[in-house]
Design an enzyme around this catalytic site. Structure first.
Site, short mmCIF file in Angstrom:
data_model
loop_
_atom_site.label_atom_id
_atom_site.label_comp_id
_atom_site.label_asym_id
_atom_site.label_seq_id
_atom_site.Cartn_x
_atom_site.Cartn_y
_atom_site.Cartn_z
N ASP A 1 -1.40 -4.52 3.82
CA ASP A 1 -0.47 -5.65 3.71
C ASP A 1 0.79 -5.24 2.96
O ASP A 1 1.76 -5.99 2.86
CB ASP A 1 -1.13 -6.88 3.08
CG ASP A 1 -1.67 -6.61 1.68
OD1 ASP A 1 -1.56 -5.47 1.19
OD2 ASP A 1 -2.20 -7.57 1.07
N GLU B 1 -7.26 0.62 -7.50
CA GLU B 1 -5.80 0.73 -7.65
C GLU B 1 -5.36 0.62 -9.11
O GLU B 1 -5.75 -0.31 -9.83
CB GLU B 1 -5.10 -0.37 -6.82
CG GLU B 1 -3.57 -0.29 -6.96
CD GLU B 1 -2.79 -1.06 -5.92
OE1 GLU B 1 -3.42 -1.68 -5.03
OE2 GLU B 1 -1.55 -1.03 -5.97
O1 KIV Z 1 -1.61 -2.46 1.40
C1 KIV Z 1 -1.68 -1.33 0.92
O2 KIV Z 1 -0.89 -0.43 1.26
C2 KIV Z 1 -2.71 -1.06 -0.07
C3 KIV Z 1 -2.52 0.13 -0.96
C4 KIV Z 1 -3.28 -0.05 -2.20
C5 KIV Z 1 -2.87 1.41 -0.29
O3 KIV Z 1 -3.64 -1.78 -0.17
#
Ligand code: KIV
Length: 269
Positions: free
Chosen positions: A53, A187
């Site tokens: 997203d 994350e």
């Molecule tokens: O949407 C995204 O790019 C993610 C990152 C943490 C890789 O969820």
């Protein structure tokens, strides 16, 4: 040189990822939002492609991930799913499809599997998402959980920050694993937290800003190749400068049009 045959490049599955983790191998994951980029990343041997997203920010130009809709995610997922011959393709459930009624998340996950060639969904949250993860997995929809910094929760959290609470992070990861998640994305946590989570769970962990101890690593491709305009977080490694490449090509083209050196004889009929 012709590309390797499909038999030489068997599809990465959730089982493959577990085997890689058990064998002490690392897992590479990058985001992809369109057909040509996904095809190139797949040819490069990236194990997991994520239709993240994050496309709300790096493709649509929004300030957060919140505005992107399920229909827009499916539009991009369809392109990526068609391009990926080897990689497992995971699609984010956009805000608030991973927070509303669980049956709604199942409908969204089912759309991903039915309408695209993608293989799994990712949803933000750990312990509080256990019932949702279990219901999705029971319905045949593989789930990657996402703990630590949760961009969809930014307004509740009051901004982006490094997460340091090892006990609650481990609790989240363990709950997601118990509920049936095939992997846990971690994350923006401290190195110690990334290590503790990875040692606590038996499924693969994929880190972004989570230090070197997770099973695998993920980055937003636009950050990696220098296509993101403006701020990029500390954990990004910018390996190429695609912005300069595109700007230089456009400038050269503009100048060639201006001085009428384009099109030349070999580019004309
Ligand atoms: O949407 C995204 O790019 C993610 C990152 C943490 C890789 O969820």
């Amino acid at each position: 040189m012709s590309p390797p045959s499909p038999a030489a490049r068997p599809r990465v599955t959730t089982r493959t990822l577990q085997r890689m983790r058990d064998d002490g191998k690392t897992i590479s994951m990058l985001t992809a939002y369109d057909f040509p980029t996904a095809a190139i990343l797949d040819q490069a041997g990236i194990d997991i492609l994520l239709v993240g997203d994050s496309l709300a920010m790096v493709v649509q130009g929004h300030e957060t991930t919140l505005p992107v809709t399920m229909d827009q995610m499916l539009y991009h997922a369809e392109m990526v799913g068609r391009a990926a011959e080897r990689a497992l393709v995971v699609v984010d459930l956009p805000f608030p499809e991973g927070q509303r009624e669980i049956s709604r998340s199942v409908d969204c996950g089912a759309r991903v599997l039915k309408e695209t060639k993608c293989h799994a969904v990712k949803l933000e949250g750990g312990a509080e998402q256990a019932e949702r993860i279990e219901t999705l997995v029971t319905a045949g929809i593989p789930v990657m959980a996402h703990v630590g910094l949760r961009p969809q929760n930014i307004h509740v959290d009051g901004g982006y920050r490094v997460h340091r609470e090892i006990d609650s992070l481990v609790t989240d990861a363990l709950a997601a694993e118990k509920a049936g998640a095939f992997a846990v994305l971690v994350e923006c946590v401290t190195v110690d937290a990334g290590k503790a989570i990875t040692e606590a769970v038996a499924v693969p962990t994929i880190g972004i800003g989570a230090g070197p101890h997770t099973t695998g690593q993920v980055l937003v491709t636009n950050d990696l190749i220098g296509l993101t305009q403006g701020y990029t977080p500390k954990f990004v490694r910018k390996i190429a400068d695609a912005s300069s490449l595109i700007r230089d090509a456009a400038t050269t083209y503009r100048d060639a049009v201006a001085d009428r050196s384009f099109p030349g004889a070999s580019e004309s009929f």
